[in-house]
Design a protein around this motif. Structure first.
Motif, PDB file in Angstrom:
ATOM      1  N   VAL A  87     -41.011  30.328 -11.014  1.00  0.00           N
ATOM      2  CA  VAL A  87     -41.728  29.604 -12.056  1.00  0.00           C
ATOM      3  C   VAL A  87     -42.339  30.609 -13.025  1.00  0.00           C
ATOM      4  O   VAL A  87     -42.926  31.616 -12.609  1.00  0.00           O
ATOM      5  CB  VAL A  87     -42.830  28.712 -11.445  1.00  0.00           C
ATOM      6  N   VAL A  88     -42.213  30.346 -14.314  1.00  0.00           N
ATOM      7  CA  VAL A  88     -42.827  31.215 -15.324  1.00  0.00           C
ATOM      8  C   VAL A  88     -44.344  31.125 -15.218  1.00  0.00           C
ATOM      9  O   VAL A  88     -44.905  30.050 -14.998  1.00  0.00           O
ATOM     10  CB  VAL A  88     -42.358  30.814 -16.737  1.00  0.00           C
ATOM     11  N   GLY A  89     -45.019  32.253 -15.365  1.00  0.00           N
ATOM     12  CA  GLY A  89     -46.479  32.265 -15.315  1.00  0.00           C
ATOM     13  C   GLY A  89     -46.976  32.914 -14.046  1.00  0.00           C
ATOM     14  O   GLY A  89     -46.212  33.485 -13.266  1.00  0.00           O
ATOM     15  N   HIS A  90     -48.282  32.841 -13.837  1.00  0.00           N
ATOM     16  CA  HIS A  90     -48.868  33.494 -12.679  1.00  0.00           C
ATOM     17  C   HIS A  90     -50.146  32.777 -12.269  1.00  0.00           C
ATOM     18  O   HIS A  90     -50.656  31.921 -12.973  1.00  0.00           O
ATOM     19  CB  HIS A  90     -49.156  34.970 -12.982  1.00  0.00           C
ATOM     20  N   GLY A  91     -50.635  33.142 -11.108  1.00  0.00           N
ATOM     21  CA  GLY A  91     -51.893  32.610 -10.635  1.00  0.00           C
ATOM     22  C   GLY A  91     -51.774  31.201 -10.082  1.00  0.00           C
ATOM     23  O   GLY A  91     -50.700  30.724  -9.700  1.00  0.00           O
ATOM     24  N   LEU A  92     -52.911  30.512 -10.042  1.00  0.00           N
ATOM     25  CA  LEU A  92     -52.983  29.199  -9.410  1.00  0.00           C
ATOM     26  C   LEU A  92     -52.117  28.172 -10.125  1.00  0.00           C
ATOM     27  O   LEU A  92     -51.495  27.317  -9.483  1.00  0.00           O
ATOM     28  CB  LEU A  92     -54.436  28.739  -9.366  1.00  0.00           C
ATOM     29  N   ALA A  93     -52.052  28.238 -11.449  1.00  0.00           N
ATOM     30  CA  ALA A  93     -51.227  27.274 -12.195  1.00  0.00           C
ATOM     31  C   ALA A  93     -49.758  27.407 -11.805  1.00  0.00           C
ATOM     32  O   ALA A  93     -49.059  26.409 -11.593  1.00  0.00           O
ATOM     33  CB  ALA A  93     -51.400  27.486 -13.695  1.00  0.00           C
ATOM     34  N   ALA A  94     -49.270  28.647 -11.693  1.00  0.00           N
ATOM     35  CA  ALA A  94     -47.881  28.865 -11.297  1.00  0.00           C
ATOM     36  C   ALA A  94     -47.648  28.402  -9.866  1.00  0.00           C
ATOM     37  O   ALA A  94     -46.603  27.837  -9.543  1.00  0.00           O
ATOM     38  CB  ALA A  94     -47.519  30.344 -11.447  1.00  0.00           C
ATOM     39  N   ALA A  95     -48.620  28.646  -8.988  1.00  0.00           N
ATOM     40  CA  ALA A  95     -48.481  28.219  -7.594  1.00  0.00           C
ATOM     41  C   ALA A  95     -48.404  26.701  -7.491  1.00  0.00           C
ATOM     42  O   ALA A  95     -47.630  26.157  -6.693  1.00  0.00           O
ATOM     43  CB  ALA A  95     -49.646  28.753  -6.762  1.00  0.00           C
ATOM     44  N   CYS A  96     -49.186  25.995  -8.293  1.00  0.00           N
ATOM     45  CA  CYS A  96     -49.151  24.530  -8.280  1.00  0.00           C
ATOM     46  C   CYS A  96     -47.803  24.010  -8.780  1.00  0.00           C
ATOM     47  O   CYS A  96     -47.205  23.102  -8.169  1.00  0.00           O
ATOM     48  CB  CYS A  96     -50.280  23.961  -9.127  1.00  0.00           C
ATOM     49  N   ALA A  97     -47.307  24.578  -9.874  1.00  0.00           N
ATOM     50  CA  ALA A  97     -45.999  24.160 -10.392  1.00  0.00           C
ATOM     51  C   ALA A  97     -44.906  24.493  -9.385  1.00  0.00           C
ATOM     52  O   ALA A  97     -43.990  23.700  -9.144  1.00  0.00           O
ATOM     53  CB  ALA A  97     -45.728  24.841 -11.731  1.00  0.00           C
ATOM     54  N   MET A  98     -45.007  25.684  -8.788  1.00  0.00           N
ATOM     55  CA  MET A  98     -44.044  26.079  -7.774  1.00  0.00           C
ATOM     56  C   MET A  98     -44.006  25.082  -6.629  1.00  0.00           C
ATOM     57  O   MET A  98     -42.934  24.664  -6.162  1.00  0.00           O
ATOM     58  CB  MET A  98     -44.399  27.476  -7.250  1.00  0.00           C
ATOM     59  N   GLY A  99     -45.187  24.664  -6.149  1.00  0.00           N
ATOM     60  CA  GLY A  99     -45.248  23.749  -5.032  1.00  0.00           C
ATOM     61  C   GLY A  99     -44.583  22.420  -5.337  1.00  0.00           C
ATOM     62  O   GLY A  99     -43.867  21.858  -4.486  1.00  0.00           O
ATOM     63  N   GLN A 100     -44.778  21.917  -6.543  1.00  0.00           N
ATOM     64  CA  GLN A 100     -44.179  20.638  -6.914  1.00  0.00           C
ATOM     65  C   GLN A 100     -42.656  20.744  -7.041  1.00  0.00           C
ATOM     66  O   GLN A 100     -41.917  19.875  -6.568  1.00  0.00           O
ATOM     67  CB  GLN A 100     -44.791  20.145  -8.223  1.00  0.00           C
ATOM     68  N   LEU A 101     -42.172  21.825  -7.674  1.00  0.00           N
ATOM     69  CA  LEU A 101     -40.725  21.994  -7.818  1.00  0.00           C
ATOM     70  C   LEU A 101     -40.067  22.247  -6.466  1.00  0.00           C
ATOM     71  O   LEU A 101     -38.974  21.731  -6.184  1.00  0.00           O
ATOM     72  CB  LEU A 101     -40.427  23.145  -8.780  1.00  0.00           C
ATOM     73  N   HIS A 102     -40.720  23.039  -5.637  1.00  0.00           N
ATOM     74  CA  HIS A 102     -40.193  23.320  -4.302  1.00  0.00           C
ATOM     75  C   HIS A 102     -40.005  22.026  -3.512  1.00  0.00           C
ATOM     76  O   HIS A 102     -38.950  21.770  -2.918  1.00  0.00           O
ATOM     77  CB  HIS A 102     -41.148  24.276  -3.583  1.00  0.00           C
ATOM     78  N   SER A 103     -41.033  21.178  -3.508  1.00  0.00           N
ATOM     79  CA  SER A 103     -40.962  19.932  -2.758  1.00  0.00           C
ATOM     80  C   SER A 103     -39.914  18.986  -3.350  1.00  0.00           C
ATOM     81  O   SER A 103     -39.166  18.317  -2.611  1.00  0.00           O
ATOM     82  CB  SER A 103     -42.337  19.248  -2.745  1.00  0.00           C
ATOM     83  N   ALA A 104     -39.842  18.929  -4.680  1.00  0.00           N
ATOM     84  CA  ALA A 104     -38.891  18.024  -5.325  1.00  0.00           C
ATOM     85  C   ALA A 104     -37.455  18.441  -5.037  1.00  0.00           C
ATOM     86  O   ALA A 104     -36.599  17.590  -4.726  1.00  0.00           O
ATOM     87  CB  ALA A 104     -39.143  17.996  -6.832  1.00  0.00           C
ATOM     88  N   LEU A 105     -37.163  19.741  -5.119  1.00  0.00           N
ATOM     89  CA  LEU A 105     -35.801  20.189  -4.844  1.00  0.00           C
ATOM     90  C   LEU A 105     -35.449  19.994  -3.374  1.00  0.00           C
ATOM     91  O   LEU A 105     -34.326  19.608  -3.036  1.00  0.00           O
ATOM     92  CB  LEU A 105     -35.626  21.646  -5.238  1.00  0.00           C
ATOM     93  N   SER A 106     -36.410  20.243  -2.497  1.00  0.00           N
ATOM     94  CA  SER A 106     -36.156  20.058  -1.070  1.00  0.00           C
ATOM     95  C   SER A 106     -35.782  18.605  -0.772  1.00  0.00           C
ATOM     96  O   SER A 106     -34.863  18.328   0.013  1.00  0.00           O
ATOM     97  CB  SER A 106     -37.407  20.465  -0.271  1.00  0.00           C
ATOM     98  N   ALA A 107     -36.482  17.659  -1.415  1.00  0.00           N
ATOM     99  CA  ALA A 107     -36.172  16.241  -1.229  1.00  0.00           C
ATOM    100  C   ALA A 107     -34.831  15.881  -1.854  1.00  0.00           C
ATOM    101  O   ALA A 107     -34.012  15.171  -1.243  1.00  0.00           O
ATOM    102  CB  ALA A 107     -37.285  15.393  -1.824  1.00  0.00           C
ATOM    103  N   ALA A 108     -34.588  16.375  -3.087  1.00  0.00           N
ATOM    104  CA  ALA A 108     -33.337  16.048  -3.772  1.00  0.00           C
ATOM    105  C   ALA A 108     -32.133  16.602  -3.021  1.00  0.00           C
ATOM    106  O   ALA A 108     -31.062  15.977  -2.983  1.00  0.00           O
ATOM    107  CB  ALA A 108     -33.369  16.600  -5.197  1.00  0.00           C
ATOM    108  N   THR A 109     -32.291  17.757  -2.411  1.00  0.00           N
ATOM    109  CA  THR A 109     -31.195  18.387  -1.675  1.00  0.00           C
ATOM    110  C   THR A 109     -30.717  17.503  -0.529  1.00  0.00           C
ATOM    111  O   THR A 109     -29.522  17.441  -0.218  1.00  0.00           O
ATOM    112  CB  THR A 109     -31.650  19.751  -1.135  1.00  0.00           C
ATOM    113  N   ARG A 110     -31.626  16.791   0.105  1.00  0.00           N
ATOM    114  CA  ARG A 110     -31.274  15.926   1.244  1.00  0.00           C
ATOM    115  C   ARG A 110     -30.467  14.697   0.836  1.00  0.00           C
ATOM    116  O   ARG A 110     -29.811  14.071   1.673  1.00  0.00           O
ATOM    117  CB  ARG A 110     -32.552  15.511   1.978  1.00  0.00           C
TER     118      ARG A 110
END
Length: 410
Positions: free
Chosen positions: A234-257
């Motif tokens: 995810v572009v960026g850094h810090g807490l904002a990037a971690a939050c975006a990362m968490g949402q994309l990670h979870s969404a891709l994990s669900a979509a993959t199934r």
């Protein structure tokens, strides 16, 4: 053309203008330049080998004195983080070496900087000080002597306020980094075995606070003898990037199934990313490994291509299905995917750009260095291979971008 003459760096150090000292990470003097001896009023033999604050203690006559404490905290931050620390102007009284009990007022502007050893850790601290006492006093006497003390106090007060603001910002940033790393750690899967197939997972934060917490990886078991492996950034850094990362990670994990393949999973992620702040231009590489068919189906959204280390030592990159980053197009477009065969004993490697990219070189050079490293360690199991890649490819001075890495035996 004349041959360049060797440089006497010891002579250069002694000739540096301003007070400069070298200290160990334990804050013991190992060298000082000529100006340091003169302006600090201490000869070298009273400095070398001694703890800095044994030589220059706090003024016991001033209950509000904080020069020693703040200088020590700055130096210890340099040792802990490996980053330069610039301090605001501070007052630091020095005891007269010829008249014990007599303290001289000094205003200093210090900068503390690290010298890194071959292991990437701080081996020395450069302590550089600009003596600004006379400057402050001169600014006051240019108007009238009655205002000198007032102006001196005013300038000092403003400097102290700036130092306080810097300290609060530093603590807030450190807390944000800690929360972001904790969030990221909670999102990451743990290492696993799938029968004889081992997966080694690594996350290496950037030094200091730069570009940390935007990288992630994921492993998903699929029906049949299959598994999905993905990495993202995810572009960026810090807490904002971690939050975006968490949402994309979870969404891709669900979509993959639910998806028929990696391209369809990325298309679903495209549609979801439009509602996630900070998800724009995120990059992802995702693979579906089928051990029954001995194939890897893959798709990359703006991400460096996964690598396959073959058992004969050759390396191939999965680069036939590349496309722009996530949420980069205004309209839905079908993403490409490709399939590559593998044989038992091969190794799949997915990574983020922090592992390979350097500002001074093109991507082909970076990928070539990765391929050479993989070939050198072709007989290495995934856990040891992951460690070798980080040791060989990340700068010895510390990486300025975080790095995610997945190594899977095929």
């Amino acid at each position: 053309m004349r041959e360049p003459q060797p440089i006497d760096y010891a002579a250069v150090f002694q000739a540096l203008p301003g007070m400069v000292a070298l200290l160990t990470p334990e804050l013991v003097y190992v060298d000082v330049n000529d100006d340091f001896e003169q302006l600090a009023g201490r000869p070298r033999d009273q400095l070398l080998g001694r703890y800095i604050f044994d030589v220059f203690p706090e003024n016991p006559n001033d209950p509000a004195a904080a020069g020693m404490r703040e200088t020590r905290e700055s130096m210890l931050r340099v040792v802990a983080t490996g980053e330069r620390d610039t301090m605001a102007v501070l007052r630091y009284d020095i005891e007269d070496s010829l008249r014990p009990g007599q303290w001289q007022v000094h205003f200093w502007s210090p900068v503390n900087a690290p010298v890194l050893g071959p292991d990437g850790k701080v081996s020395l601290v450069v302590h550089r000080v600009e003596e600004v006492t006379e400057l402050l006093r001169d600014l006051g006497t240019r108007t009238d002597s009655d205002r000198s003390a007032v102006l001196e106090a005013e300038l000092y007060t403003r400097a102290r306020e700036l130092q306080g603001v810097n300290e609060r910002l530093r603590k807030a940033h450190a807390h944000e980094r800690e929360v972001a790393l904790a969030l990221q750690a909670a999102m990451m899967p743990t290492p696993r075995h799938r029968g004889p197939h081992q997966a080694a997972l690594r996350y290496q934060p950037a030094i200091g606070g730069l570009n940390v917490c935007g990288d992630w990886y994921d492993l998903v078991d699929l029906p049949g003898d299959r598994m999905a492996v993905a990495v993202g950034d995810v572009v960026g850094h810090g807490l904002a990037a971690a939050c975006a990362m968490g949402q994309l990670h979870s969404a891709l994990s669900a979509a993959t199934r639910l998806a028929d393949g990696p391209a369809q999973a990325l298309e679903a992620l495209d549609m979801y990313a439009g509602s996630v702040d900070g998800a724009e231009a995120a990059t992802v590489a995702t693979t579906f490994v089928d051990w029954h068919e001995h194939t890897i189906t893959y798709s990359c959204a703006g991400h460096p291509p996964p690598a396959v280390l073959h058992s004969d030592g050759t390396v191939s990159f999965l680069d036939q299905a590349t496309d722009p980053p996530i949420d980069a197009r205004p309209d839905h477009v079908t993403r490409p995917q490709a399939r590559a065969p593998f044989t038992e004993g091969d190794t799949l490697v997915l990574y983020t750009d922090g592992l390979i990219e350097r500002r001074t070189e093109d991507i082909d050079t970076s990928l070539g260095r990765l391929a050479d490293c993989l070939a050198r360690h072709r007989q290495t199991a995934p856990e040891a291979l992951a460690d070798a890649l980080l040791a060989d490819l990340l700068p010895s001075t510390g990486n300025t971008d975080d790095t995610a890495l997945v190594v899977v035996s095929l």
